[in-house]
Design a protein around this motif. Structure first.
Motif, PDB file in Angstrom:
ATOM      1  N   ASN A  24      25.174 -15.738  50.108  1.00 36.34           N
ATOM      2  CA  ASN A  24      25.778 -15.941  51.072  1.00 36.34           C
ATOM      3  C   ASN A  24      25.150 -15.704  52.537  1.00 36.34           C
ATOM      4  OD1 ASN A  24      28.101 -16.506  49.751  1.00 36.34           O
ATOM      5  ND2 ASN A  24      29.040 -14.480  49.881  1.00 36.34           N
ATOM      6  N   ARG A  25      24.314 -14.725  52.590  1.00 35.96           N
ATOM      7  CA  ARG A  25      23.362 -14.531  53.889  1.00 35.96           C
ATOM      8  C   ARG A  25      22.443 -15.850  53.679  1.00 35.96           C
ATOM      9  NH1 ARG A  25      22.384  -9.107  56.446  1.00 35.96           N
ATOM     10  NH2 ARG A  25      21.945  -9.693  58.565  1.00 35.96           N
ATOM     11  N   LYS A  26      21.995 -15.947  52.773  1.00 32.25           N
ATOM     12  CA  LYS A  26      20.988 -17.205  52.946  1.00 32.25           C
ATOM     13  C   LYS A  26      21.503 -18.628  53.434  1.00 32.25           C
ATOM     14  CE  LYS A  26      17.264 -19.767  50.542  1.00 32.25           C
ATOM     15  NZ  LYS A  26      17.074 -20.544  51.746  1.00 32.25           N
ATOM     16  N   PHE A  27      22.640 -19.007  52.536  1.00 29.74           N
ATOM     17  CA  PHE A  27      23.548 -19.874  53.067  1.00 29.74           C
ATOM     18  C   PHE A  27      23.844 -20.203  54.465  1.00 29.74           C
ATOM     19  CE2 PHE A  27      27.569 -21.922  53.674  1.00 29.74           C
ATOM     20  CZ  PHE A  27      27.650 -23.177  53.415  1.00 29.74           C
ATOM     21  N   TYR A  28      24.282 -19.044  55.013  1.00 32.16           N
ATOM     22  CA  TYR A  28      24.801 -19.043  56.416  1.00 32.16           C
ATOM     23  C   TYR A  28      23.582 -19.200  57.390  1.00 32.16           C
ATOM     24  CZ  TYR A  28      29.731 -18.826  55.183  1.00 32.16           C
ATOM     25  OH  TYR A  28      30.786 -19.028  54.649  1.00 32.16           O
ATOM     26  N   PHE A  45      27.191 -10.736  59.774  1.00 30.77           N
ATOM     27  CA  PHE A  45      27.039 -10.756  58.275  1.00 30.77           C
ATOM     28  C   PHE A  45      28.264  -9.845  57.625  1.00 30.77           C
ATOM     29  CE2 PHE A  45      25.890  -9.677  54.075  1.00 30.77           C
ATOM     30  CZ  PHE A  45      26.238 -10.791  53.440  1.00 30.77           C
ATOM     31  N   LYS A  46      28.598  -8.723  58.287  1.00 26.29           N
ATOM     32  CA  LYS A  46      29.582  -8.112  57.639  1.00 26.29           C
ATOM     33  C   LYS A  46      30.898  -8.604  57.780  1.00 26.29           C
ATOM     34  CE  LYS A  46      31.386  -3.945  59.836  1.00 26.29           C
ATOM     35  NZ  LYS A  46      31.415  -3.095  60.260  1.00 26.29           N
ATOM     36  N   ASN A  47      30.864  -9.220  59.168  1.00 26.10           N
ATOM     37  CA  ASN A  47      32.406  -9.950  59.516  1.00 26.10           C
ATOM     38  C   ASN A  47      32.457 -11.230  58.363  1.00 26.10           C
ATOM     39  OD1 ASN A  47      33.097  -8.183  61.397  1.00 26.10           O
ATOM     40  ND2 ASN A  47      31.936  -9.202  62.967  1.00 26.10           N
ATOM     41  N   GLU A  58      34.245 -21.330  62.077  1.00 24.71           N
ATOM     42  CA  GLU A  58      34.731 -21.077  63.396  1.00 24.71           C
ATOM     43  C   GLU A  58      34.204 -19.824  64.256  1.00 24.71           C
ATOM     44  OE1 GLU A  58      38.981 -20.860  62.755  1.00 24.71           O
ATOM     45  OE2 GLU A  58      38.863 -23.023  62.204  1.00 24.71           O
ATOM     46  N   TYR A  59      33.975 -18.806  63.537  1.00 28.33           N
ATOM     47  CA  TYR A  59      33.401 -17.353  64.001  1.00 28.33           C
ATOM     48  C   TYR A  59      31.963 -17.694  64.598  1.00 28.33           C
ATOM     49  CZ  TYR A  59      31.324 -12.779  63.892  1.00 28.33           C
ATOM     50  OH  TYR A  59      30.747 -11.551  64.371  1.00 28.33           O
ATOM     51  N   LEU A  60      31.124 -18.440  63.869  1.00 30.02           N
ATOM     52  CA  LEU A  60      29.703 -18.743  64.030  1.00 30.02           C
ATOM     53  C   LEU A  60      29.371 -19.773  65.071  1.00 30.02           C
ATOM     54  CD1 LEU A  60      28.280 -18.399  60.538  1.00 30.02           C
ATOM     55  CD2 LEU A  60      28.010 -16.582  62.322  1.00 30.02           C
ATOM     56  N   TYR A  61      30.425 -20.653  65.122  1.00 28.34           N
ATOM     57  CA  TYR A  61      30.200 -21.651  66.014  1.00 28.34           C
ATOM     58  C   TYR A  61      31.366 -22.047  67.150  1.00 28.34           C
ATOM     59  CZ  TYR A  61      26.628 -23.287  62.753  1.00 28.34           C
ATOM     60  OH  TYR A  61      25.599 -23.423  62.038  1.00 28.34           O
ATOM     61  N   PRO A  62      31.579 -20.902  67.972  1.00 22.85           N
ATOM     62  CA  PRO A  62      32.974 -20.800  68.739  1.00 22.85           C
ATOM     63  C   PRO A  62      32.934 -21.898  69.932  1.00 22.85           C
ATOM     64  CG  PRO A  62      31.441 -19.108  69.413  1.00 22.85           C
ATOM     65  CD  PRO A  62      30.838 -19.529  68.042  1.00 22.85           C
ATOM     66  N   GLU A  63      31.506 -22.340  69.918  1.00 19.10           N
ATOM     67  CA  GLU A  63      31.391 -23.310  71.300  1.00 19.10           C
ATOM     68  C   GLU A  63      31.732 -24.903  70.770  1.00 19.10           C
ATOM     69  OE1 GLU A  63      27.598 -23.397  68.700  1.00 19.10           O
ATOM     70  OE2 GLU A  63      28.891 -21.653  69.327  1.00 19.10           O
ATOM     71  N   MET A  64      31.958 -24.826  69.517  1.00 22.02           N
ATOM     72  CA  MET A  64      32.205 -26.234  69.040  1.00 22.02           C
ATOM     73  C   MET A  64      33.768 -26.534  68.857  1.00 22.02           C
ATOM     74  SD  MET A  64      29.311 -26.435  66.079  1.00 22.02           S
ATOM     75  CE  MET A  64      29.360 -28.363  65.866  1.00 22.02           C
ATOM     76  N   ASP A  65      34.108 -27.764  69.578  1.00 25.23           N
ATOM     77  CA  ASP A  65      35.615 -27.914  69.432  1.00 25.23           C
ATOM     78  C   ASP A  65      35.657 -28.643  67.849  1.00 25.23           C
ATOM     79  OD1 ASP A  65      36.453 -27.032  71.741  1.00 25.23           O
ATOM     80  OD2 ASP A  65      35.766 -29.032  72.732  1.00 25.23           O
ATOM     81  N   ASP A  66      34.659 -29.332  67.382  1.00 26.62           N
ATOM     82  CA  ASP A  66      34.921 -30.344  66.160  1.00 26.62           C
ATOM     83  C   ASP A  66      33.599 -29.618  65.280  1.00 26.62           C
ATOM     84  OD1 ASP A  66      35.041 -32.148  64.058  1.00 26.62           O
ATOM     85  OD2 ASP A  66      34.135 -33.757  65.410  1.00 26.62           O
ATOM     86  N   HIS A  67      34.060 -29.085  64.279  1.00 28.62           N
ATOM     87  CA  HIS A  67      33.155 -28.460  63.278  1.00 28.62           C
ATOM     88  C   HIS A  67      32.776 -29.285  62.258  1.00 28.62           C
ATOM     89  CE1 HIS A  67      35.209 -24.722  65.243  1.00 28.62           C
ATOM     90  NE2 HIS A  67      33.796 -24.372  65.298  1.00 28.62           N
TER      91      HIS A  67
END
Length: 73
Positions: A24-28, A45-47, A58-67
């Motif tokens: 999972n860590r590698k994927f993200y 990562f814990k989150n 959504e957590y990792l890309y809060p600046e994006m309106d369209d994911h």
């Protein structure tokens, strides 16, 4: 394929049967690198490790309106 003998399908989502933390860590981290973002820190990562993919994106890309660009990777 004859599936009539299948009694159950079990999904392991929390690491009980398989430890997927490193995968999972590698994927993200790979996903973040694609968008020129820093790798996950331990708190991030814990989150995200227990989040759905949608919630993690959504957590990792809060600046994006369209994911959608993230999902297309």
């Amino acid at each position: 394929m004859d599936t009539s003998a299948i009694k159950a399908v079990v999904f392991d989502c929390d690491g009980v049967m398989f430890d997927t933390a490193l995968a999972n860590r590698k994927f993200y981290n790979d996903l973040l690198a694609t968008f020129n973002k820093a790798p996950l820190d331990d708190e991030q990562f814990k989150n995200i490790h227990m989040m759905t993919v949608k919630a993690a994106v959504e957590y990792l890309y809060p600046e994006m309106d369209d994911h959608q660009p993230v999902y297309k990777m």
